[in-house]
Design a protein around this motif. Structure first.
Motif, PDB file in Angstrom:
ATOM      1  N   ARG A  67       0.829  -1.208   0.000  1.00  0.00           N
ATOM      2  CA  ARG A  67       0.000   0.000   0.000  1.00  0.00           C
ATOM      3  C   ARG A  67       0.860   1.253   0.000  1.00  0.00           C
ATOM      4  N   GLU A  68       1.917   1.251   0.794  1.00  0.00           N
ATOM      5  CA  GLU A  68       2.804   2.412   0.867  1.00  0.00           C
ATOM      6  C   GLU A  68       3.452   2.718  -0.477  1.00  0.00           C
ATOM      7  N   GLN A  69       3.600   1.707  -1.317  1.00  0.00           N
ATOM      8  CA  GLN A  69       4.185   1.896  -2.647  1.00  0.00           C
ATOM      9  C   GLN A  69       3.124   2.170  -3.704  1.00  0.00           C
ATOM     10  N   GLY A  70       1.850   2.108  -3.317  1.00  0.00           N
ATOM     11  CA  GLY A  70       0.770   2.367  -4.266  1.00  0.00           C
ATOM     12  C   GLY A  70       0.244   1.122  -4.936  1.00  0.00           C
ATOM     13  N   ALA A  71       0.589  -0.045  -4.412  1.00  0.00           N
ATOM     14  CA  ALA A  71       0.126  -1.322  -4.966  1.00  0.00           C
ATOM     15  C   ALA A  71      -0.822  -1.999  -3.962  1.00  0.00           C
ATOM     16  N   VAL A  72      -1.411  -3.095  -4.404  1.00  0.00           N
ATOM     17  CA  VAL A  72      -2.316  -3.873  -3.570  1.00  0.00           C
ATOM     18  C   VAL A  72      -1.801  -5.308  -3.515  1.00  0.00           C
ATOM     19  N   LEU A  73      -1.694  -5.851  -2.313  1.00  0.00           N
ATOM     20  CA  LEU A  73      -1.273  -7.240  -2.156  1.00  0.00           C
ATOM     21  C   LEU A  73      -2.462  -8.160  -2.375  1.00  0.00           C
ATOM     22  N   LYS A  74      -2.294  -9.157  -3.219  1.00  0.00           N
ATOM     23  CA  LYS A  74      -3.312 -10.184  -3.438  1.00  0.00           C
ATOM     24  C   LYS A  74      -2.722 -11.519  -3.026  1.00  0.00           C
ATOM     25  N   LEU A  75      -3.288 -12.098  -1.993  1.00  0.00           N
ATOM     26  CA  LEU A  75      -2.823 -13.376  -1.471  1.00  0.00           C
ATOM     27  C   LEU A  75      -3.594 -14.494  -2.146  1.00  0.00           C
ATOM     28  N   ASP A  76      -2.888 -15.343  -2.863  1.00  0.00           N
ATOM     29  CA  ASP A  76      -3.509 -16.443  -3.606  1.00  0.00           C
ATOM     30  C   ASP A  76      -3.317 -17.768  -2.884  1.00  0.00           C
ATOM     31  N   ASP A  77      -4.274 -18.660  -3.058  1.00  0.00           N
ATOM     32  CA  ASP A  77      -4.176 -20.052  -2.601  1.00  0.00           C
ATOM     33  C   ASP A  77      -3.907 -20.190  -1.109  1.00  0.00           C
ATOM     34  N   ALA A  78      -4.539 -19.337  -0.324  1.00  0.00           N
ATOM     35  CA  ALA A  78      -4.340 -19.399   1.128  1.00  0.00           C
ATOM     36  C   ALA A  78      -5.018 -20.651   1.686  1.00  0.00           C
ATOM     37  N   PRO A  79      -4.318 -21.383   2.547  1.00  0.00           N
ATOM     38  CA  PRO A  79      -4.919 -22.564   3.173  1.00  0.00           C
ATOM     39  C   PRO A  79      -6.137 -22.161   4.015  1.00  0.00           C
ATOM     40  N   ASP A  80      -7.106 -23.049   4.091  1.00  0.00           N
ATOM     41  CA  ASP A  80      -8.306 -22.771   4.875  1.00  0.00           C
ATOM     42  C   ASP A  80      -7.978 -22.435   6.324  1.00  0.00           C
ATOM     43  N   LYS A  81      -6.973 -23.103   6.885  1.00  0.00           N
ATOM     44  CA  LYS A  81      -6.608 -22.838   8.286  1.00  0.00           C
ATOM     45  C   LYS A  81      -6.080 -21.416   8.455  1.00  0.00           C
ATOM     46  N   LEU A  82      -5.386 -20.893   7.460  1.00  0.00           N
ATOM     47  CA  LEU A  82      -4.887 -19.523   7.528  1.00  0.00           C
ATOM     48  C   LEU A  82      -6.064 -18.547   7.463  1.00  0.00           C
ATOM     49  N   ARG A  83      -7.011 -18.822   6.587  1.00  0.00           N
ATOM     50  CA  ARG A  83      -8.200 -17.976   6.482  1.00  0.00           C
ATOM     51  C   ARG A  83      -8.983 -17.974   7.797  1.00  0.00           C
ATOM     52  N   GLU A  84      -9.093 -19.147   8.408  1.00  0.00           N
ATOM     53  CA  GLU A  84      -9.819 -19.255   9.668  1.00  0.00           C
ATOM     54  C   GLU A  84      -9.075 -18.501  10.771  1.00  0.00           C
ATOM     55  N   LEU A  85      -7.757 -18.621  10.817  1.00  0.00           N
ATOM     56  CA  LEU A  85      -6.965 -17.912  11.806  1.00  0.00           C
ATOM     57  C   LEU A  85      -7.146 -16.399  11.633  1.00  0.00           C
ATOM     58  N   ALA A  86      -7.137 -15.932  10.409  1.00  0.00           N
ATOM     59  CA  ALA A  86      -7.337 -14.505  10.138  1.00  0.00           C
ATOM     60  C   ALA A  86      -8.727 -14.067  10.586  1.00  0.00           C
ATOM     61  N   ARG A  87      -9.719 -14.913  10.371  1.00  0.00           N
ATOM     62  CA  ARG A  87     -11.085 -14.585  10.795  1.00  0.00           C
ATOM     63  C   ARG A  87     -11.160 -14.486  12.316  1.00  0.00           C
ATOM     64  N   VAL A  88     -10.550 -15.454  13.021  1.00  0.00           N
ATOM     65  CA  VAL A  88     -10.564 -15.470  14.483  1.00  0.00           C
ATOM     66  C   VAL A  88      -9.883 -14.219  15.042  1.00  0.00           C
ATOM     67  N   TYR A  89      -8.792 -13.813  14.421  1.00  0.00           N
ATOM     68  CA  TYR A  89      -8.058 -12.626  14.886  1.00  0.00           C
ATOM     69  C   TYR A  89      -8.685 -11.325  14.385  1.00  0.00           C
ATOM     70  N   GLY A  90      -9.701 -11.419  13.547  1.00  0.00           N
ATOM     71  CA  GLY A  90     -10.388 -10.233  13.064  1.00  0.00           C
ATOM     72  C   GLY A  90      -9.650  -9.456  11.994  1.00  0.00           C
ATOM     73  N   VAL A  91      -8.774 -10.125  11.240  1.00  0.00           N
ATOM     74  CA  VAL A  91      -8.010  -9.422  10.208  1.00  0.00           C
ATOM     75  C   VAL A  91      -8.277  -9.953   8.798  1.00  0.00           C
ATOM     76  N   ALA A  92      -9.236 -10.846   8.648  1.00  0.00           N
ATOM     77  CA  ALA A  92      -9.509 -11.438   7.333  1.00  0.00           C
ATOM     78  C   ALA A  92      -9.837 -10.374   6.291  1.00  0.00           C
ATOM     79  N   GLU A  93     -10.644  -9.381   6.666  1.00  0.00           N
ATOM     80  CA  GLU A  93     -11.016  -8.349   5.703  1.00  0.00           C
ATOM     81  C   GLU A  93      -9.819  -7.495   5.289  1.00  0.00           C
ATOM     82  N   LEU A  94      -8.833  -7.381   6.171  1.00  0.00           N
ATOM     83  CA  LEU A  94      -7.632  -6.616   5.822  1.00  0.00           C
ATOM     84  C   LEU A  94      -6.785  -7.354   4.787  1.00  0.00           C
ATOM     85  N   LEU A  95      -6.879  -8.675   4.787  1.00  0.00           N
ATOM     86  CA  LEU A  95      -6.076  -9.475   3.860  1.00  0.00           C
ATOM     87  C   LEU A  95      -6.817  -9.842   2.585  1.00  0.00           C
TER      88      LEU A  95
END
Length: 104
Positions: A67-95
């Motif tokens: 973001r600081e460089q003016g780009a957007v990070l797109k995370l591909d092929d994230a494991p379901d457990k990583l998505r769930e961990l992000a949801r539990v920590y409340g950061v899924a929407e940020l990623l």
């Protein structure tokens, strides 16, 4: 594009070293993407199998750096457990924005 990839293992004990390697690569990839009139820096999490919450910290740092460089990070092929961990920590929407399944 070079196709950046997360390592297979990303835990607290190796997160600092992983970021030290990833940060310059992300910066270079973002510069290439922007030079080619693109906006998305793609990062594959397909190989990530052994991780803890420090993976989320690294990903949030990566997204911020892009973001600081003016780009957007797109995370591909994230494991379901990583998505769930992000949801539990409340950061899924940020990623993944409001629809994590859309970036699968």
């Amino acid at each position: 594009m070079s196709g950046l990839k997360l390592p297979q293992r990303l835990r607290m004990d190796g997160a600092r070293a992983a970021w030290a390697q990833m940060s310059p690569a992300l910066r270079a990839e973002a510069a290439q993407v922007l030079a080619a009139a693109g906006r998305e820096v793609r990062l594959s999490a397909a190989g990530l199998t052994d991780f803890d919450s420090s993976a989320l910290s690294l990903l949030l740092s990566a997204a911020r750096q892009c973001r600081e460089q003016g780009a957007v990070l797109k995370l591909d092929d994230a494991p379901d457990k990583l998505r769930e961990l992000a949801r539990v920590y409340g950061v899924a929407e940020l990623l993944w924005g409001s629809s994590p399944a859309a970036s699968a």
